[in-house]
Design a protein around this motif. Structure first.
Motif, short mmCIF file in Angstrom:
data_model
loop_
_atom_site.label_atom_id
_atom_site.label_comp_id
_atom_site.label_asym_id
_atom_site.label_seq_id
_atom_site.Cartn_x
_atom_site.Cartn_y
_atom_site.Cartn_z
N ASP A 292 -46.96 45.69 96.24
CA ASP A 292 -45.73 45.37 95.95
C ASP A 292 -44.88 46.80 95.57
OD1 ASP A 292 -43.17 43.56 96.00
OD2 ASP A 292 -43.11 44.39 94.09
N THR A 293 -43.83 47.20 96.51
CA THR A 293 -43.11 48.27 96.30
C THR A 293 -41.64 48.10 96.07
OG1 THR A 293 -44.76 49.61 97.29
CG2 THR A 293 -42.45 50.94 96.93
N ARG A 294 -40.82 48.38 95.20
CA ARG A 294 -39.42 48.30 95.13
C ARG A 294 -38.70 49.46 94.80
NH1 ARG A 294 -38.58 42.85 95.78
NH2 ARG A 294 -40.38 41.42 95.49
N LEU A 295 -37.81 49.98 95.61
CA LEU A 295 -37.28 51.27 95.31
C LEU A 295 -35.61 51.15 95.18
CD1 LEU A 295 -39.12 53.45 97.94
CD2 LEU A 295 -39.64 52.95 95.61
N TYR A 296 -34.92 51.29 94.22
CA TYR A 296 -33.43 51.33 94.26
C TYR A 296 -32.81 52.63 93.64
CZ TYR A 296 -35.24 46.38 93.57
OH TYR A 296 -36.04 45.34 93.77
N GLY A 297 -31.91 53.18 94.47
CA GLY A 297 -31.39 54.14 94.39
C GLY A 297 -29.79 54.24 94.23
N THR A 309 -31.41 61.89 100.25
CA THR A 309 -32.70 61.10 99.82
C THR A 309 -33.51 60.74 101.04
OG1 THR A 309 -31.58 59.97 97.97
CG2 THR A 309 -33.53 59.09 99.07
N HIS A 310 -34.77 61.34 101.18
CA HIS A 310 -35.58 60.80 102.25
C HIS A 310 -36.72 60.03 101.70
CE1 HIS A 310 -33.75 63.63 104.87
NE2 HIS A 310 -34.86 63.69 105.86
N SER A 311 -36.85 59.01 102.10
CA SER A 311 -38.20 58.02 101.90
C SER A 311 -38.98 57.67 102.78
CB SER A 311 -37.18 56.71 100.98
OG SER A 311 -36.45 55.90 101.97
N LEU A 312 -40.06 57.37 102.59
CA LEU A 312 -41.14 56.68 103.34
C LEU A 312 -41.83 55.71 102.38
CD1 LEU A 312 -42.99 56.63 105.76
CD2 LEU A 312 -44.32 58.27 104.40
N ILE A 313 -41.92 54.39 103.05
CA ILE A 313 -42.90 53.33 102.64
C ILE A 313 -43.89 53.00 103.79
CG2 ILE A 313 -42.95 50.98 101.72
CD1 ILE A 313 -39.83 51.22 100.81
N ALA A 322 -42.33 45.11 100.31
CA ALA A 322 -41.44 46.15 99.88
C ALA A 322 -40.02 45.75 100.06
CB ALA A 322 -41.76 47.49 100.84
N ASP A 323 -39.46 46.34 99.00
CA ASP A 323 -37.84 46.20 99.19
C ASP A 323 -37.14 47.36 98.75
OD1 ASP A 323 -35.37 44.62 99.16
OD2 ASP A 323 -35.55 44.52 97.28
N GLN A 324 -36.20 47.94 99.51
CA GLN A 324 -35.44 49.23 99.14
C GLN A 324 -34.02 49.12 99.29
OE1 GLN A 324 -36.35 52.63 101.61
NE2 GLN A 324 -35.57 54.09 100.06
N LEU A 325 -33.26 49.37 98.31
CA LEU A 325 -31.70 49.39 98.30
C LEU A 325 -31.29 50.63 97.76
CD1 LEU A 325 -28.88 48.08 98.70
CD2 LEU A 325 -29.23 47.19 96.24
N HIS A 326 -30.48 51.58 98.59
CA HIS A 326 -30.17 52.87 97.96
C HIS A 326 -28.50 52.98 98.23
CE1 HIS A 326 -30.53 56.87 97.04
NE2 HIS A 326 -29.46 57.42 97.78
N LYS A 327 -27.85 53.22 97.27
CA LYS A 327 -26.29 53.18 97.43
C LYS A 327 -25.87 54.74 97.34
CE LYS A 327 -25.16 48.59 96.08
NZ LYS A 327 -24.12 47.58 95.38
N ALA A 354 -38.00 44.97 103.24
CA ALA A 354 -36.53 45.09 103.74
C ALA A 354 -35.91 46.50 103.22
CB ALA A 354 -35.77 43.92 102.94
N GLN A 355 -34.95 47.00 103.94
CA GLN A 355 -34.52 48.24 103.56
C GLN A 355 -32.90 48.20 103.84
OE1 GLN A 355 -34.74 51.74 106.24
NE2 GLN A 355 -36.16 52.50 104.53
N LEU A 356 -32.05 48.60 103.08
CA LEU A 356 -30.63 48.68 102.97
C LEU A 356 -30.07 49.92 102.25
CD1 LEU A 356 -27.98 47.08 104.01
CD2 LEU A 356 -28.01 46.01 101.90
N ASN A 357 -29.37 50.63 103.29
CA ASN A 357 -28.37 51.56 102.47
C ASN A 357 -26.91 51.21 102.70
OD1 ASN A 357 -27.41 55.00 103.73
ND2 ASN A 357 -27.68 54.49 101.69
N ARG A 358 -26.23 51.21 101.46
CA ARG A 358 -24.82 50.91 101.43
C ARG A 358 -24.05 52.37 100.88
NH1 ARG A 358 -23.47 45.88 98.09
NH2 ARG A 358 -21.33 46.44 99.35
#
Length: 443
Positions: A292-297, A309-313, A322-327, A354-358
């Motif tokens: 399980d991977t969770r990335l918040y930025g 920000t360059h990310s790789l999952i 995996a869940d990623q939310l970057h704001k 799931a990946q979301l950039n706001r």
């Protein structure tokens, strides 16, 4: 007809190659022969020399222009005086006796404390721990071995880092006390390059909270090139908080590489507030099932800052999540970049990602380039991605005004709420509170 290359293009390539060679010389000057891991460093140096200094013609760097660095002659950083070290901030309330402090990539024993940590936990610097045969073997097995180690700036760090923070949790140990690793770059008059390094090894069924912070002393130009490698064995858990708040004259180019074994859980909250130009390559590799991977930025930038920000999952095994939310909050003439990739090969069946950039633009001149990506080969997965770019909604501001709140206060409340979704995920209370104050001041 063959490919035509202009003289000016060739000149620029030669200039970048020459500059990269100067950086190699700078980071290996004086003490190169005394540094540990000579074979690893020799291999890394060869990797750097096979490449060139990135330009906007490179796809991975097309939104991040490093040309200003080419005008600066960075020198190898050294440890400042005791008087200058007195400016170091006090530790977090939770890490009074569980922190490591590095200045310009060099360990500062007088500002570090480890008495709150149990004897079973290995926490220290490479120069101290590498002399112990058992630890030497463990370090050599992991240091510089994470995927992505051949990237140019990662290899440059490996070529010449002077010391490193080393954390090793034995099996079955769940550590309740957070460990704080603080890195300061000090540049008084001469531009300096520093290369912080951090190695974290969490063995099976262990748990750790890691706070990693980057600050500046002095206002001269600086280049901070950190690399952090985190290894999680079966059923290990690492909660990671990373704060970058360096000066507006700093170039910060970082790599964080996470390798996860079966059933491991990794969460990361990254907050980028400082630096003239910051680039964070955040890469997570799931090498075992049911990881399980969770990335918040959060990137909050203004003036003419650039935050990239360059990310790789990489979910390479079945049943991964995996869940990623970057704001991003972008004001004035600032520029934010987000490029996130989720890779799901054929072997990674029944994964969920799931990946979301706001992004929130606060001025007409602020800019964002966003590129969320899914690369899916498996046919039995649940994956989603998306991005939004918006300004403050007039209807929301009007609603708050109708409740007796001024327009300026309404804007601040909306920005605060946007940022707090990330800040509130930080489990270390004192850091969460200080960042709340920092975001409020930023607004």
């Amino acid at each position: 007809m063959g490919l035509q290359v202009s003289d000016s293009s060739m000149t620029q390539v030669t200039k970048r190659e020459t500059y990269l060679n100067k950086l190699i010389d700078a980071v290996t000057a004086e003490t190169a022969a005394k540094l540990p891991l000579p074979q690893l460093r020799q291999t890394a140096r060869a990797l750097v020399q096979e490449q060139t200094f990135p330009s906007t013609r490179d796809e991975e760097w097309r939104f991040s222009d490093l040309s200003e660095m080419l005008t600066l002659d960075f020198q190898r950083a050294k440890l400042p005086s005791d008087k200058e070290l007195a400016a170091i901030a006090p530790p977090l309330a939770e890490t009074q006796d569980s922190r490591l402090v590095f200045v310009n990539g060099l360990y500062v024993e007088s500002l570090s404390a480890r008495s709150a940590l149990p004897d079973e936990v290995v926490v220290g610097n490479l120069a101290e721990l590498y002399a112990q045969p058992q630890l030497k073997a463990k370090i050599e097995q992991r240091l510089g071995q994470a995927s992505g180690h051949n990237e140019v700036f990662t290899a440059l760090n490996t070529t010449g880092f002077q010391d490193a923070a080393v954390i090793w949790l034995p099996r079955q140990l769940e550590l309740s006390t957070p460990i704080q690793v603080v890195h300061y770059s000090y540049s008084a008059q001469t531009p300096v390059v520093s290369q912080p390094r951090c190695l974290v090894m969490a063995e099976a069924n262990s748990a750790l909270t890691l706070v990693e912070e980057y600050y500046s002393l002095g206002q001269a130009p600086a280049f901070t090139n950190p690399v952090t490698e985190i290894w999680l064995e079966a059923n290990a858990q690492v909660n990671h908080v990373r704060l970058q708040d360096e000066s507006q004259s700093t170039f910060h180019i970082a790599k964080t590489a996470i390798t996860q074994a079966r059933d491991s859980r990794y969460s990361c909250v990254t907050v980028d507030l400082g630096a003239k130009l910051s680039r964070h390559n955040l890469e997570s590799y799931q090498t075992g099932e049911q990881t399980d991977t969770r990335l918040y930025g959060l990137s909050a930038i203004a003036h003419d800052q650039l935050a990239d920000t360059h990310s790789l999952i990489s979910l390479s095994q079945p049943h991964g999540t995996a869940d990623q939310l970057h704001k991003c909050i972008i004001s004035d003439r600032a520029h934010a970049v987000f490029s996130g990739k989720v890779y799901v090969p054929r072997e990674a069946q029944q994964t969920s990602a799931a990946q979301l950039n706001r992004n929130l633009l606060l001025s007409d001149k602020s800019r964002v380039d966003t590129k969320p990506q899914l690369e899916i080969i498996a046919d039995n997965v649940k994956c989603a991605h998306g991005a939004t770019v918006s300004q403050l909604e007039p209807d929301e501001i009007f609603y708050l005004q109708s409740r007796g709140i001024s327009a300026a206060q309404a804007q601040r409340l909306l920005i605060y709420g946007f940022a707090m979704e990330i800040i509130e995920k930080i489990a270390v209370t004192s850091l969460r509170e200080s960042l709340t104050e920092r975001i409020t001041a930023w607004m």
